[in-house]
Write a protein that holds these residues in place. Structure first.
Motif, PDB file in Angstrom:
ATOM      1  N   SER A 279      21.731  15.753  82.620  1.00  0.00           N
ATOM      2  CA  SER A 279      23.111  16.172  82.878  1.00  0.00           C
ATOM      3  C   SER A 279      23.379  16.537  84.326  1.00  0.00           C
ATOM      4  O   SER A 279      24.496  16.330  84.822  1.00  0.00           O
ATOM      5  CB  SER A 279      23.468  17.372  81.987  1.00  0.00           C
ATOM      6  OG  SER A 279      23.328  17.041  80.625  1.00  0.00           O
ATOM      7  N   ASP A 280      22.374  17.072  85.027  1.00  0.00           N
ATOM      8  CA  ASP A 280      22.605  17.610  86.361  1.00  0.00           C
ATOM      9  C   ASP A 280      21.880  16.856  87.466  1.00  0.00           C
ATOM     10  O   ASP A 280      22.489  16.389  88.433  1.00  0.00           O
ATOM     11  CB  ASP A 280      22.196  19.086  86.392  1.00  0.00           C
ATOM     12  CG  ASP A 280      22.420  19.727  87.759  1.00  0.00           C
ATOM     13  OD1 ASP A 280      23.361  19.300  88.458  1.00  0.00           O
ATOM     14  OD2 ASP A 280      21.660  20.640  88.118  1.00  0.00           O
ATOM     15  N   ILE A 281      20.562  16.713  87.330  1.00  0.00           N
ATOM     16  CA  ILE A 281      19.764  16.180  88.445  1.00  0.00           C
ATOM     17  C   ILE A 281      19.866  14.660  88.549  1.00  0.00           C
ATOM     18  O   ILE A 281      20.103  14.113  89.639  1.00  0.00           O
ATOM     19  CB  ILE A 281      18.290  16.607  88.304  1.00  0.00           C
ATOM     20  CG1 ILE A 281      18.185  18.123  88.228  1.00  0.00           C
ATOM     21  CG2 ILE A 281      17.464  16.089  89.477  1.00  0.00           C
ATOM     22  CD1 ILE A 281      16.780  18.638  87.958  1.00  0.00           C
ATOM     23  N   ARG A 282      19.710  13.948  87.439  1.00  0.00           N
ATOM     24  CA  ARG A 282      19.718  12.486  87.482  1.00  0.00           C
ATOM     25  C   ARG A 282      20.999  11.915  88.074  1.00  0.00           C
ATOM     26  O   ARG A 282      20.937  10.977  88.891  1.00  0.00           O
ATOM     27  CB  ARG A 282      19.486  11.919  86.081  1.00  0.00           C
ATOM     28  CG  ARG A 282      19.333  10.392  86.031  1.00  0.00           C
ATOM     29  CD  ARG A 282      19.072   9.912  84.601  1.00  0.00           C
ATOM     30  NE  ARG A 282      18.877   8.476  84.542  1.00  0.00           N
ATOM     31  CZ  ARG A 282      19.838   7.579  84.460  1.00  0.00           C
ATOM     32  NH1 ARG A 282      21.120   7.993  84.425  1.00  0.00           N
ATOM     33  NH2 ARG A 282      19.567   6.284  84.421  1.00  0.00           N
TER      34      ARG A 282
ATOM     35  N   ARG B 108      12.794  16.119  90.170  1.00  0.00           N
ATOM     36  CA  ARG B 108      12.544  15.058  89.181  1.00  0.00           C
ATOM     37  C   ARG B 108      11.073  15.046  88.772  1.00  0.00           C
ATOM     38  O   ARG B 108      10.745  14.957  87.587  1.00  0.00           O
ATOM     39  CB  ARG B 108      12.913  13.703  89.775  1.00  0.00           C
ATOM     40  CG  ARG B 108      12.549  12.503  88.895  1.00  0.00           C
ATOM     41  CD  ARG B 108      12.403  11.241  89.729  1.00  0.00           C
ATOM     42  NE  ARG B 108      11.370  11.391  90.735  1.00  0.00           N
ATOM     43  CZ  ARG B 108      11.397  10.815  91.938  1.00  0.00           C
ATOM     44  NH1 ARG B 108      12.406  10.026  92.273  1.00  0.00           N
ATOM     45  NH2 ARG B 108      10.424  11.014  92.803  1.00  0.00           N
TER      46      ARG B 108
ATOM     47  N   ASP C 131      17.583  18.238  79.312  1.00  0.00           N
ATOM     48  CA  ASP C 131      19.035  18.412  79.431  1.00  0.00           C
ATOM     49  C   ASP C 131      19.443  18.581  80.897  1.00  0.00           C
ATOM     50  O   ASP C 131      20.426  17.982  81.355  1.00  0.00           O
ATOM     51  CB  ASP C 131      19.489  19.625  78.613  1.00  0.00           C
ATOM     52  CG  ASP C 131      19.760  19.276  77.162  1.00  0.00           C
ATOM     53  OD1 ASP C 131      20.006  18.085  76.882  1.00  0.00           O
ATOM     54  OD2 ASP C 131      19.727  20.183  76.312  1.00  0.00           O
ATOM     55  N   GLU C 132      18.690  19.412  81.617  1.00  0.00           N
ATOM     56  CA  GLU C 132      19.005  19.623  83.042  1.00  0.00           C
ATOM     57  C   GLU C 132      18.839  18.337  83.824  1.00  0.00           C
ATOM     58  O   GLU C 132      19.653  18.016  84.694  1.00  0.00           O
ATOM     59  CB  GLU C 132      18.122  20.720  83.620  1.00  0.00           C
ATOM     60  CG  GLU C 132      18.440  21.021  85.082  1.00  0.00           C
ATOM     61  CD  GLU C 132      17.530  22.067  85.681  1.00  0.00           C
ATOM     62  OE1 GLU C 132      17.895  22.635  86.739  1.00  0.00           O
ATOM     63  OE2 GLU C 132      16.430  22.313  85.123  1.00  0.00           O
ATOM     64  N   TRP C 133      17.771  17.581  83.518  1.00  0.00           N
ATOM     65  CA  TRP C 133      17.543  16.335  84.237  1.00  0.00           C
ATOM     66  C   TRP C 133      18.662  15.327  83.961  1.00  0.00           C
ATOM     67  O   TRP C 133      19.225  14.743  84.892  1.00  0.00           O
ATOM     68  CB  TRP C 133      16.198  15.734  83.849  1.00  0.00           C
ATOM     69  CG  TRP C 133      16.054  14.292  84.249  1.00  0.00           C
ATOM     70  CD1 TRP C 133      16.055  13.211  83.425  1.00  0.00           C
ATOM     71  CD2 TRP C 133      15.955  13.776  85.582  1.00  0.00           C
ATOM     72  NE1 TRP C 133      15.940  12.057  84.150  1.00  0.00           N
ATOM     73  CE2 TRP C 133      15.880  12.370  85.476  1.00  0.00           C
ATOM     74  CE3 TRP C 133      15.920  14.360  86.840  1.00  0.00           C
ATOM     75  CZ2 TRP C 133      15.769  11.541  86.595  1.00  0.00           C
ATOM     76  CZ3 TRP C 133      15.800  13.540  87.960  1.00  0.00           C
ATOM     77  CH2 TRP C 133      15.730  12.157  87.846  1.00  0.00           C
TER      78      TRP C 133
ATOM     79  N   ARG D 122      22.720  12.927  90.412  1.00  0.00           N
ATOM     80  CA  ARG D 122      22.713  13.090  91.868  1.00  0.00           C
ATOM     81  C   ARG D 122      21.911  11.998  92.564  1.00  0.00           C
ATOM     82  O   ARG D 122      21.964  11.856  93.776  1.00  0.00           O
ATOM     83  CB  ARG D 122      22.156  14.472  92.219  1.00  0.00           C
ATOM     84  CG  ARG D 122      23.092  15.598  91.750  1.00  0.00           C
ATOM     85  CD  ARG D 122      22.386  16.919  91.605  1.00  0.00           C
ATOM     86  NE  ARG D 122      21.932  17.455  92.868  1.00  0.00           N
ATOM     87  CZ  ARG D 122      21.208  18.565  93.003  1.00  0.00           C
ATOM     88  NH1 ARG D 122      20.845  19.231  91.903  1.00  0.00           N
ATOM     89  NH2 ARG D 122      20.837  18.980  94.177  1.00  0.00           N
TER      90      ARG D 122
ATOM     91  N   ASP E 219      15.476  22.041  77.403  1.00  0.00           N
ATOM     92  CA  ASP E 219      16.188  22.482  78.606  1.00  0.00           C
ATOM     93  C   ASP E 219      15.805  21.628  79.813  1.00  0.00           C
ATOM     94  O   ASP E 219      16.651  21.318  80.662  1.00  0.00           O
ATOM     95  CB  ASP E 219      15.871  23.956  78.897  1.00  0.00           C
ATOM     96  CG  ASP E 219      16.457  24.891  77.852  1.00  0.00           C
ATOM     97  OD1 ASP E 219      17.452  24.511  77.208  1.00  0.00           O
ATOM     98  OD2 ASP E 219      15.907  25.999  77.680  1.00  0.00           O
TER      99      ASP E 219
END
Length: 342
Positions: free
Chosen positions: A231-234, A154, A227-229, A236, A224
């Motif tokens: 869709s994927d990391i946040r 993050r 988008d990764e943060w 979690r 990117d």
């Protein structure tokens, strides 16, 4: 008196962070002089500033000036006949307040900018080193078998986003998911083409300034990252319905202090100059937007500055960029046959 002055400032919608230090300053000078405000003379004011200069380290010129201004503002309040303090002091104590700083004993404002000269933009190489260190931290932390890898991922995204959009720490902290928006004029950037800043730095007594910061194509790598943060990391972090873009392991909003601490850890890993702070990323964005060739007015709007002179303070364009402008200017005047080596 102090309570009356507090209400006077609060009625102007000044923030607590502005009012509280002013009240502490008055109490501090009372303690230093051993006198009440209506007993102060220029001698006491000069002695206080002299004391500040003798401290180790001595207070900065800008700090001393702000103290002088705040003390005189308080005394002007006491002298205002609409509040009756001067008359009350004369009747009760036989003394009246007076301004203790004047043209002859106050700090002269000689230059437009008196900020820390060590604060500067990152070079492109330093930005790359900072980002490389940020990207390496999650795996390094996981490799030690301790918690924090997700938070480090993050933090890397936060630092990159602050640079890409030229944000202040507070602006980044208070950004919500809904503030990350599509720029209709740049559909190729998807949902991350624009950042709505709703809590920009406010002028005294004014609400937070709002602005939209457009992601420039030269920094499209930020798409990117976000988008990764998002869709994927946040997800979690299990934030539930929390509106904040940047959330903590405890499902709260990431604070300015946490952003600063994360930046310092990354900067140390990158072995960069310790004088570089989070705000230097904002200086870097302004500088690099300029070097990319965007018009001054566009850069000013991106940064949210009311005056172009403020934006100019942030700029630290490279010698290479200035030489490029110099060559272009000389060719325009002397023709394309002009030789840069001449």
């Amino acid at each position: 008196m102090l309570e009356g002055w507090r209400r006077h400032q609060s009625a102007r919608f000044l923030t607590t962070s502005c009012i509280a230090p002013r009240l502490r300053l008055i109490r501090r000078v009372v303690e230093f002089t051993g006198l009440y405000p209506w007993q102060w003379t220029p001698v006491e004011g000069e002695a206080f500033i002299d004391h500040l200069r003798s401290m180790n380290p001595p207070r900065k010129v800008s700090t001393a000036r702000s103290y002088e201004v705040d003390l005189n503002l308080f005394l002007e309040f006491l002298l205002d006949s609409r509040y009756g303090w001067a008359k009350a002091c004369e009747e009760r104590f036989g003394e009246t307040p007076q301004l203790i700083f004047h043209e002859g004993n106050s700090v002269v404002h000689r230059v437009d900018y008196e900020g820390d000269p060590t604060r500067r933009p990152f070079t492109y190489d330093e930005i790359q080193a900072l980002f490389a260190a940020a990207e390496a931290r999650p795996s390094k932390i996981r490799g030690r078998g301790v918690k924090g890898g997700l938070g480090a991922a993050r933090d890397a995204a936060v630092v990159k986003t602050i640079y890409a959009f030229g944000l202040r720490r507070g602006e980044a902290s208070r950004t919500d998911l809904a503030d990350v928006q599509q720029n209709p004029a740049m559909p190729q950037l998807g949902r991350c083409g624009k950042m709505l800043v709703r809590y920009g730095k406010a002028s005294k007594g004014s609400p937070p300034k709002r602005r939209s910061v457009l992601l420039v194509p030269e920094m499209d790598w930020a798409v990117d990252v976000l988008d990764e943060w998002i869709s994927d990391i946040r997800p979690r972090f299990s934030p539930g319905k929390h509106p904040a873009l940047w959330v903590t392991e405890r499902r709260g909003r990431l604070s300015r202090r946490s952003i600063n601490e994360a930046f310092v850890a990354i900067r140390r890993d990158a072995d960069l100059d310790e004088n570089l702070d989070v705000h230097c990323l904002r200086h870097s964005a302004v500088t690099h937007w300029t070097e990319f060739g965007y018009p001054p007015r566009f850069v000013q709007e991106q940064a949210g500055h009311a005056h172009a002179s403020t934006t100019s303070i942030y700029m630290g364009v490279s010698n290479e960029f200035r030489n490029t402008l110099l060559v272009a200017s000389l060719k325009g005047r002397l023709g394309n046959d002009w030789d840069v080596r001449a």
